[in-house]
Scaffold this active site. Structure first.
Site, mmCIF file in Angstrom:
data_model
loop_
_atom_site.group_PDB
_atom_site.id
_atom_site.type_symbol
_atom_site.label_atom_id
_atom_site.label_comp_id
_atom_site.label_asym_id
_atom_site.label_seq_id
_atom_site.Cartn_x
_atom_site.Cartn_y
_atom_site.Cartn_z
ATOM 1 N N HIS A 34 0.854 -1.182 0.000
ATOM 2 C CA HIS A 34 0.000 0.000 0.000
ATOM 3 C C HIS A 34 0.896 1.240 0.000
ATOM 4 O O HIS A 34 2.133 1.127 -0.060
ATOM 5 C CB HIS A 34 -0.942 -0.018 1.216
ATOM 6 C CG HIS A 34 -0.243 -0.260 2.521
ATOM 7 N ND1 HIS A 34 0.644 0.622 3.060
ATOM 8 C CD2 HIS A 34 -0.282 -1.319 3.374
ATOM 9 C CE1 HIS A 34 1.110 0.154 4.198
ATOM 10 N NE2 HIS A 34 0.572 -1.032 4.407
ATOM 11 N N HIS A 37 4.080 1.256 2.051
ATOM 12 C CA HIS A 37 5.223 0.553 1.434
ATOM 13 C C HIS A 37 5.795 1.374 0.277
ATOM 14 O O HIS A 37 7.017 1.419 0.082
ATOM 15 C CB HIS A 37 4.781 -0.805 0.871
ATOM 16 C CG HIS A 37 4.274 -1.770 1.885
ATOM 17 N ND1 HIS A 37 2.963 -2.149 1.958
ATOM 18 C CD2 HIS A 37 4.914 -2.444 2.875
ATOM 19 C CE1 HIS A 37 2.801 -3.021 2.932
ATOM 20 N NE2 HIS A 37 3.972 -3.209 3.520
ATOM 21 N N GLY A 148 9.005 1.244 8.066
ATOM 22 C CA GLY A 148 8.038 2.309 8.336
ATOM 23 C C GLY A 148 7.954 2.647 9.811
ATOM 24 O O GLY A 148 8.112 1.775 10.669
ATOM 25 N N LYS A 150 5.294 3.460 11.400
ATOM 26 C CA LYS A 150 4.085 2.966 12.072
ATOM 27 C C LYS A 150 4.492 1.834 13.018
ATOM 28 O O LYS A 150 3.985 1.714 14.114
ATOM 29 C CB LYS A 150 3.047 2.475 11.060
ATOM 30 C CG LYS A 150 1.789 1.970 11.768
ATOM 31 C CD LYS A 150 0.692 1.637 10.806
ATOM 32 C CE LYS A 150 0.948 0.355 10.061
ATOM 33 N NZ LYS A 150 0.883 -0.853 10.921
HETATM 34 O O1 PAF Z 1 6.919 -4.882 8.781
HETATM 35 C C1 PAF Z 1 6.759 -5.941 8.135
HETATM 36 O O2 PAF Z 1 6.062 -5.987 7.111
HETATM 37 C C2 PAF Z 1 7.428 -7.210 8.625
HETATM 38 O O3 PAF Z 1 7.436 -7.289 10.004
HETATM 39 C C3 PAF Z 1 8.833 -7.410 8.048
HETATM 40 C C4 PAF Z 1 9.782 -6.318 8.503
HETATM 41 C C5 PAF Z 1 8.774 -7.428 6.522
HETATM 42 C C6 PAF Z 1 9.409 -8.745 8.521
HETATM 43 O O4 PAF Z 1 8.624 -9.817 8.120
#
Ligand code: PAF
Length: 288
Positions: A34, A37, A148, A150
């Site tokens: 989203h 990301h 992130g 969050k």
């Molecule tokens: O934040 C996330 O999406 C997950 O915890 C991560 C850092 C990709 C590890 O699986």
């Protein structure tokens, strides 16, 4: 853009880029990408020469009763988004590639940072995050890895793990990305019913209230926590408060008195959707 499933393939591609003197970025994700990301991917793209995005729904960070099997999987859209944003490689390993021997026997924990906030209600979660992030850092060997804000506690734990283990990578964090009504972007927002979705921006509203109180009056911590809890109960009655905490932004320990910068963090469960949000507030200044 290369889409690879095997460790040896991503190692080879990253190794080739490193050989030409390129700065390598890793954006680790669990997919269901989203705008939050995308902000990490865009930052990584603009700051580095070679961009690897990993997509792996990591089983070791889910407790048995959690949503591993129903976690949103949107591979086609994710790959299209990574391509559009200029990723060089998407590493999308199957589980057996990451955990060929089953559950790892090695544990990486940062107990002083993991025992509070989300770690208190999700025991074992951050050990699962640490092992998979350590593996990804080992596999890709990036110069920079992006996370992130969050997931503030996650970023703090990873930063400390990297420091304690002398891993040669810079951890970069990017600001929370919000919907227009203030709800922090999350792959789990899709679990919300229409009614829950209408209430979910209350998390951000409660943090704004806390920030206002802290900046204007330096109130006792209990008053801030009480006001945030009341705000959430009134504005998100379908949600069940998991925690409301005011902590030191470095140690994540509860603060006794508000002085300087603090992190106000909340978690609220709307049935399947456990939402988290946080805000750094500087008691001595208008914006932290
Ligand atoms: O934040 C996330 O999406 C997950 O915890 C991560 C850092 C990709 C590890 O699986």
């Amino acid at each position: 853009m290369d889409v690879v499933k095997r460790i040896r393939e991503v190692r080879k591609l990253a190794g080739q880029a490193r050989g030409t003197g390129g700065k390598i970025a890793l954006v680790p994700t669990m997919g269901a990408l989203h705008a939050g990301h995308f902000s990490l991917i865009d930052a990584a793209r603009s700051e580095c020469d070679f961009l690897v995005v990993s997509i792996f729904v990591n089983p070791t960070q889910f407790a048995p009763h959690e949503d591993l099997s129903s976690y949103p999987r949107t591979e086609g859209d994710d790959l299209a988004a990574c391509r559009a944003r200029g990723a060089d490689v998407v590493f999308i390993p199957p589980c057996e590639e990451m955990y060929p021997f089953g559950k790892p026997k090695t544990e990486i924990t940062v107990p002083q940072l993991a025992g509070t906030l989300c770690g208190a209600s999700r025991p074992g979660h951050f050990a699962g995050v640490c092992i998979v992030v350590a593996k990804l850092l080992n596999i890709v060997a990036p110069d920079r890895a992006y996370f992130g804000e969050k997931d503030y506690q996650q970023a703090a734990i990873i930063r400390r793990m990297v420091k304690d283990m002398n891993l040669p990578v810079e951890i970069v964090t990017c600001p929370i990305v919000r919907e227009p009504d203030g709800l922090a972007m999350s792959s789990r927002n899709g679990y919300l019913s229409d009614e829950q979705r209408r209430e979910a921006p209350a998390l951000y509203g409660s943090l704004q209230l806390a920030a206002e109180m802290i900046r204007s009056a330096h109130p006792p911590v209990e008053d801030v926590i009480g006001a945030v809890r009341r705000y959430l109960s009134e504005n998100a009655p379908l949600g069940e408060i998991d925690y409301v905490q005011v902590v030191d932004p470095d140690t994540l320990s509860d603060v006794r008195a508000i002085d300087g910068k603090v992190l106000v963090a909340v978690a609220v469960k709307f049935e399947r959707a456990r939402l988290i949000d946080n805000m750094l507030v500087d008691a001595g200044c208008d914006d932290a």
